[in-house]
Design a protein around this motif. Sequence first.
Motif, mmCIF file in Angstrom:
data_model
loop_
_atom_site.group_PDB
_atom_site.id
_atom_site.type_symbol
_atom_site.label_atom_id
_atom_site.label_comp_id
_atom_site.label_asym_id
_atom_site.label_seq_id
_atom_site.Cartn_x
_atom_site.Cartn_y
_atom_site.Cartn_z
ATOM 1 N N PRO A 66 39.010 39.214 31.608
ATOM 2 C CA PRO A 66 39.353 40.370 30.791
ATOM 3 C C PRO A 66 40.209 39.984 29.594
ATOM 4 O O PRO A 66 40.989 39.041 29.657
ATOM 5 C CB PRO A 66 40.149 41.266 31.752
ATOM 6 N N GLU A 67 40.030 40.737 28.524
ATOM 7 C CA GLU A 67 40.856 40.525 27.351
ATOM 8 C C GLU A 67 42.211 41.186 27.577
ATOM 9 O O GLU A 67 42.299 42.253 28.167
ATOM 10 C CB GLU A 67 40.189 41.151 26.114
ATOM 11 N N LEU A 106 48.289 25.934 37.139
ATOM 12 C CA LEU A 106 46.834 25.776 37.096
ATOM 13 C C LEU A 106 46.194 26.626 36.006
ATOM 14 O O LEU A 106 44.964 26.702 35.912
ATOM 15 C CB LEU A 106 46.236 26.163 38.453
ATOM 16 N N GLY A 107 47.033 27.289 35.200
ATOM 17 C CA GLY A 107 46.511 28.080 34.096
ATOM 18 C C GLY A 107 46.193 29.518 34.450
ATOM 19 O O GLY A 107 45.585 30.226 33.636
ATOM 20 N N LEU A 108 46.600 29.979 35.628
ATOM 21 C CA LEU A 108 46.337 31.361 36.024
ATOM 22 C C LEU A 108 47.422 32.288 35.493
ATOM 23 O O LEU A 108 48.571 31.887 35.297
ATOM 24 C CB LEU A 108 46.269 31.482 37.550
ATOM 25 N N ARG A 109 47.036 33.521 35.276
ATOM 26 C CA ARG A 109 47.999 34.545 34.860
ATOM 27 C C ARG A 109 48.692 35.073 36.110
ATOM 28 O O ARG A 109 48.034 35.566 37.025
ATOM 29 C CB ARG A 109 47.287 35.661 34.112
ATOM 30 N N VAL A 110 50.017 35.019 36.114
ATOM 31 C CA VAL A 110 50.793 35.269 37.328
ATOM 32 C C VAL A 110 51.860 36.305 37.046
ATOM 33 O O VAL A 110 52.460 36.333 35.952
ATOM 34 C CB VAL A 110 51.454 33.963 37.826
ATOM 35 N N ARG A 124 48.022 45.423 30.519
ATOM 36 C CA ARG A 124 46.701 45.739 31.069
ATOM 37 C C ARG A 124 45.606 45.099 30.237
ATOM 38 O O ARG A 124 45.778 44.800 29.057
ATOM 39 C CB ARG A 124 46.475 47.262 31.070
ATOM 40 N N ASP A 125 44.450 44.903 30.866
ATOM 41 C CA ASP A 125 43.312 44.389 30.117
ATOM 42 C C ASP A 125 42.517 45.551 29.545
ATOM 43 O O ASP A 125 42.909 46.717 29.638
ATOM 44 C CB ASP A 125 42.453 43.478 31.007
ATOM 45 N N LEU A 177 45.544 45.387 35.625
ATOM 46 C CA LEU A 177 46.630 44.465 35.320
ATOM 47 C C LEU A 177 46.057 43.122 34.895
ATOM 48 O O LEU A 177 45.145 42.597 35.540
ATOM 49 C CB LEU A 177 47.525 44.278 36.545
ATOM 50 N N ALA A 178 46.604 42.564 33.828
ATOM 51 C CA ALA A 178 46.099 41.294 33.286
ATOM 52 C C ALA A 178 46.704 40.128 34.061
ATOM 53 O O ALA A 178 47.490 39.340 33.536
ATOM 54 C CB ALA A 178 46.435 41.196 31.798
ATOM 55 N N VAL A 179 46.347 40.038 35.340
ATOM 56 C CA VAL A 179 46.854 38.968 36.202
ATOM 57 C C VAL A 179 45.718 38.420 37.060
ATOM 58 O O VAL A 179 44.741 39.117 37.353
ATOM 59 C CB VAL A 179 47.984 39.462 37.130
#
Length: 724
Positions: free
Chosen positions: A126-127, A380-384, A425-426, A431-433
């Motif tokens: 998601p953006e 690892l590059g994840l959104r947390v 939010r995306d 939620l942008a996670v």
Amino acid sequence: MSTESAAAENESGPGPDAGPDTEASVEAVEATGAAADGTETAGTEEAAAQPSEAEAELAAQRELRERIAERKAAKEGPIAAGTKLSGTAADLLAAVRAVESGEKPATTVFAKPDPEPAPRPSAAAPEQRPRTPAAPPAPTVDAGPDADTVAAVRAVLVEGGAPDTLAAAAATALGEGAEDLLREDPWQLLRVSGVRPEQADGFARALLGAECGPEDERRGRAVTVWLLEQAAVAGHTVLDLPVLLDALGKRGVPDPEEAVQSAAAEGDAILFQDPVEDAPAPEPAEDGEEEAERPVRILVGLERYALAEESLADGLARIINSAPKDGDSAGADWEAAAAAASGTAAELIRAAAAHRLVLHTGGEAARAEPAALASAAAGLGLRVCVAAHSADGRRRAAALLGDDAPESATATVEGLLTQTQGPGRDADGALAVDLLVVLDAPQLDVDAAAMLVELLADGTCLVLSGDPGVLWSAGPGRVFADLLAAGICPRPASRTPDFGPIGELVSGIGIGELNQVEAPGKEVVIVPVRDGAEAVHRTVQLVADSVPRAIGVPAEETQVITPGHAGAAGTRALNAALKERLNPGPGRFGGFDPGDRVVQVTGPGRIRPGRVVGADAEGLRLVCDGEPVLVPKEQVERAVRHGWAVTGHQAAGLRWGAAVVVLPGDAAAGLSRPWVYTAFGRGERHLSVVHGVDAALARAVAEVAGKPRTTRLQRLVRAQVPGA
């Protein structure tokens, strides 16, 4: 455990003892409407409204609730086939089916749903949408209904002999047209927090005269809803039908079955038919005989909590059954991160790599393990994002993540829901996670949990972490406990103990043992008292003198915790005494003075600690969690309390440098292991126990478990998740 008096033993203060507002038993709540721990029935603990500057975010919450209701309404009715029931259960089921078929009028719960929104895609990354701008420096608590509406309601209340001070609360509870609704159905006054059936009966007699009687259908329906609301205050999302019928009979309702039928027909309550899980399976039918059905349990609940519980089960099943997001399946990378960790942290990382829902249990020291998971996932590059129950919990989470973590990596649960904190939010509103870790998970009530899960996109990993020994949420439900019992996902348990004398003491309480602990640095001190007046005197002495002098924790970092608001050593008496010692003044701003330590009440059992900084024509000005807050003068009485002393439920999820736990003799009956465990664990460096309950403390720790709550979540999630 060491024993020390904070002052001369022959000193005591005046004042008789009185019973505290302790956590009510299930039976008391269902039969009499007593409030849960720390929640008063006078209505002053009602939630303060959200800041007006956050209206856009609150609108998003309302939209989520509507989506939940739409999805539930689009499904089949909650009552399963029950053609072989008999008696009251069959009559009630027939009544509900009559509503569903259109034979009786129905309200929103049976309304035809709007089309469901399109499903959210799960595969595409998601953006990220720009975050909501920060709120202005001084958010204002909503002043409530307009003056004309309040005045119209006040006129009706005065006509019926009810206190006109209830006007604002009644207008808020009943909404538009409140005055007309009260004239048509005076028992609707029961929807105002703190009003009891006998008071509503007097109001109805004054307005209706000879038309008023105990057999009035309106009274039976209103008392039914009132009992369900009181049960929700005690944490239940539903009640067993026989329990509700018995409570209605004790409240003078001549035909309890008809009252429940009426409430269901009007959409005020929902009935459920759940299988009795521990009942033996029916024996196979003989040739020519009708097959026996498995016994069922008839439950009754309010629409709001019933839909939230079902929505939560649906959302968790969606999360569990969804595939990982693109780029979130690098097993070798996850395994390398787990190998770099140790103990339960490594186990937690592996569980989060392979599953979308993980439940992690442990005490205060174990919070480092979900923080390690979050840091590994971010690497690892994840959104947390790591969310906590309170601003204090958020600060502690940020400290564990380190200075390199962005501000958006932490939030409070409320901040996530209102979109004022966290990653935003995306484009689809999720939620942008990629990984959401929720600390203090036992504090999640069913409403907040349902909205939070609704915000998660498919493939998001949700980790709920918390201490199962603490008090459950102030709101209805027991989400974390139900999910642990359901066994639908990995449940790694921390092996990291809480350190020091306080950690040793609290760990023992968690398994039912009140142990003596060595406290060479006076980390744990017991102060015996004879009565409530002496308890207040000793408490003031500890906070103002002994703890700052001997331990080095100043008064503003020392929190007093007591079982209830009333009584000779309840929060009211303690706060009055502490104010007189620490910040004396005339209380010229609605009982408050600049410098007063206060709490902003955001809901039953929920607080934001703060301090009064001033007042003007607009209202009382506070600083809560480092943010300025303006409370309009008409809201001060219900939204602000002095905060030197709080109840156990209000203290849950918060920590202070030192805690002084006050146990007056009249509080003995209300003590339980979860209450003691929670209260004793709130101090980081020091715990003083003002002890006046004798052997009742050890007995509560050893024998008194938490008050049971009637919920449906455990059965619902097991039905949704294959193989659970």
